[in-house]
Design a protein around this motif. Structure first.
Motif, mmCIF file in Angstrom:
data_model
loop_
_atom_site.group_PDB
_atom_site.id
_atom_site.type_symbol
_atom_site.label_atom_id
_atom_site.label_comp_id
_atom_site.label_asym_id
_atom_site.label_seq_id
_atom_site.Cartn_x
_atom_site.Cartn_y
_atom_site.Cartn_z
ATOM 1 N N TRP A 122 0.846 -1.178 0.000
ATOM 2 C CA TRP A 122 0.000 0.000 0.000
ATOM 3 C C TRP A 122 0.885 1.233 0.000
ATOM 4 O O TRP A 122 2.093 1.158 0.214
ATOM 5 C CB TRP A 122 -0.953 0.001 1.190
ATOM 6 C CG TRP A 122 -0.286 -0.012 2.519
ATOM 7 C CD1 TRP A 122 0.053 1.077 3.279
ATOM 8 C CD2 TRP A 122 0.147 -1.156 3.258
ATOM 9 N NE1 TRP A 122 0.664 0.677 4.441
ATOM 10 C CE2 TRP A 122 0.726 -0.698 4.448
ATOM 11 C CE3 TRP A 122 0.101 -2.522 3.016
ATOM 12 C CZ2 TRP A 122 1.265 -1.555 5.399
ATOM 13 C CZ3 TRP A 122 0.627 -3.368 3.960
ATOM 14 C CH2 TRP A 122 1.203 -2.885 5.138
ATOM 15 N N GLU B 44 1.909 4.925 1.513
ATOM 16 C CA GLU B 44 1.888 5.805 2.693
ATOM 17 C C GLU B 44 2.655 7.062 2.332
ATOM 18 O O GLU B 44 3.884 7.067 2.379
ATOM 19 C CB GLU B 44 2.546 5.130 3.898
ATOM 20 C CG GLU B 44 1.698 4.127 4.600
ATOM 21 C CD GLU B 44 2.361 3.595 5.865
ATOM 22 O OE1 GLU B 44 3.486 4.049 6.212
ATOM 23 O OE2 GLU B 44 1.765 2.720 6.496
ATOM 24 N N ARG C 248 9.812 -1.642 2.663
ATOM 25 C CA ARG C 248 9.447 -0.235 2.456
ATOM 26 C C ARG C 248 10.327 0.367 1.366
ATOM 27 O O ARG C 248 11.537 0.199 1.382
ATOM 28 C CB ARG C 248 9.615 0.520 3.768
ATOM 29 C CG ARG C 248 9.163 1.939 3.737
ATOM 30 C CD ARG C 248 9.307 2.572 5.138
ATOM 31 N NE ARG C 248 8.664 3.855 5.172
ATOM 32 C CZ ARG C 248 7.422 4.065 5.538
ATOM 33 N NH1 ARG C 248 6.672 3.070 5.919
ATOM 34 N NH2 ARG C 248 6.907 5.272 5.529
ATOM 35 N N ILE D 299 -3.831 9.504 -1.995
ATOM 36 C CA ILE D 299 -3.153 9.874 -0.748
ATOM 37 C C ILE D 299 -2.562 11.271 -0.841
ATOM 38 O O ILE D 299 -2.728 12.095 0.035
ATOM 39 C CB ILE D 299 -2.017 8.870 -0.433
ATOM 40 C CG1 ILE D 299 -2.570 7.464 -0.306
ATOM 41 C CG2 ILE D 299 -1.251 9.265 0.797
ATOM 42 C CD1 ILE D 299 -3.493 7.287 0.858
ATOM 43 N N LYS E 58 -5.062 4.844 5.347
ATOM 44 C CA LYS E 58 -4.086 4.282 6.288
ATOM 45 C C LYS E 58 -4.760 3.316 7.261
ATOM 46 O O LYS E 58 -4.208 2.279 7.609
ATOM 47 C CB LYS E 58 -3.392 5.405 7.048
ATOM 48 C CG LYS E 58 -2.246 4.923 7.903
ATOM 49 C CD LYS E 58 -1.495 6.084 8.513
ATOM 50 C CE LYS E 58 -0.315 5.575 9.304
ATOM 51 N NZ LYS E 58 0.461 6.654 9.882
ATOM 52 N N GLN F 91 -5.830 -0.169 5.370
ATOM 53 C CA GLN F 91 -4.797 -1.072 4.859
ATOM 54 C C GLN F 91 -4.648 -2.353 5.677
ATOM 55 O O GLN F 91 -4.588 -3.435 5.104
ATOM 56 C CB GLN F 91 -3.449 -0.353 4.744
ATOM 57 C CG GLN F 91 -3.403 0.700 3.673
ATOM 58 C CD GLN F 91 -3.830 0.199 2.314
ATOM 59 O OE1 GLN F 91 -3.601 -0.935 1.947
ATOM 60 N NE2 GLN F 91 -4.478 1.064 1.556
#
Length: 186
Positions: free
Chosen positions: A29, A31, A73, A106, A143, A146
């Motif tokens: 996802w 962020e 990440r 986002i 957020k 998710q």
């Protein structure tokens, strides 16, 4: 004859659970400007140390490795369509696609303020203030959702007893029909 059928069924059930346990899954996802995700096996066990690649088209953009809990990440990623490829070794490879729409939801579109810019709005501009609040709320909802998407994905991957019993019932039903048709021919 029944002996061979029982042995075949026993082997089938033993081997099918082993195969399912080694199915690799990747879920990711957005962020902010980062892409975050998890790599795990079908049974829910994390695939720590997996090599994860972020690919745009056919070009490799970034590489990361999953930590001990299977989380990876990628930082400062621009909005575009990406494919994430996770390799847990020994042929266990999974892919996941992220569309450019997830970045714009986002971060907002170029003509809309981002969630961080929305904090610095002027109260004299009511329309912009309400639009900025919408951006902040949408970012917070994405957020919060998710982990639920991840949990749902893991739930759908598990083989449940009612699935197994349903499959056995289906096979028995077909066998019953076959037996009925065979008895009528005589």
């Amino acid at each position: 004859m029944y002996k061979y059928i029982y042995i075949s069924l026993l082997l089938f059930f033993c081997l099918s659970s082993t195969v399912q346990a080694h199915r690799t899954k990747v879920f990711a996802w957005v962020e902010g400007t980062a892409v975050v995700g998890e790599v795990y096996f079908g049974g829910g066990e994390s695939a720590n140390g997996s090599k994860v690649e972020l690919v745009k088209g056919k070009q490799l953009v970034a590489t990361a490795y999953a930590d001990e809990s299977g989380v990876f990440r990628f930082e400062e990623i621009t909005g575009a369509d990406y494919r994430i490829k996770a390799d847990a070794g020994q042929g266990h490879v999974a892919t996941f696609d992220i569309s450019a729409d997830e970045f714009s939801r986002i971060n907002g579109s170029p003509d809309e303020p981002s969630a961080t810019q929305a904090l610095a709005f002027k109260s004299s501009e009511p329309y912009k203030a309400s639009r900025n609040c919408e951006v902040i709320i949408e970012a917070a909802l994405v957020k919060a959702i998710q982990p639920l998407r991840n949990q749902l994905d893991r739930y759908e991957e598990n083989i449940r007893w009612h699935d197994i019993l349903g499959g056995i019932g289906y096979i028995m039903g077909l066998f019953g029909l076959w037996s009925l048709m065979r008895a009528r021919r005589r």
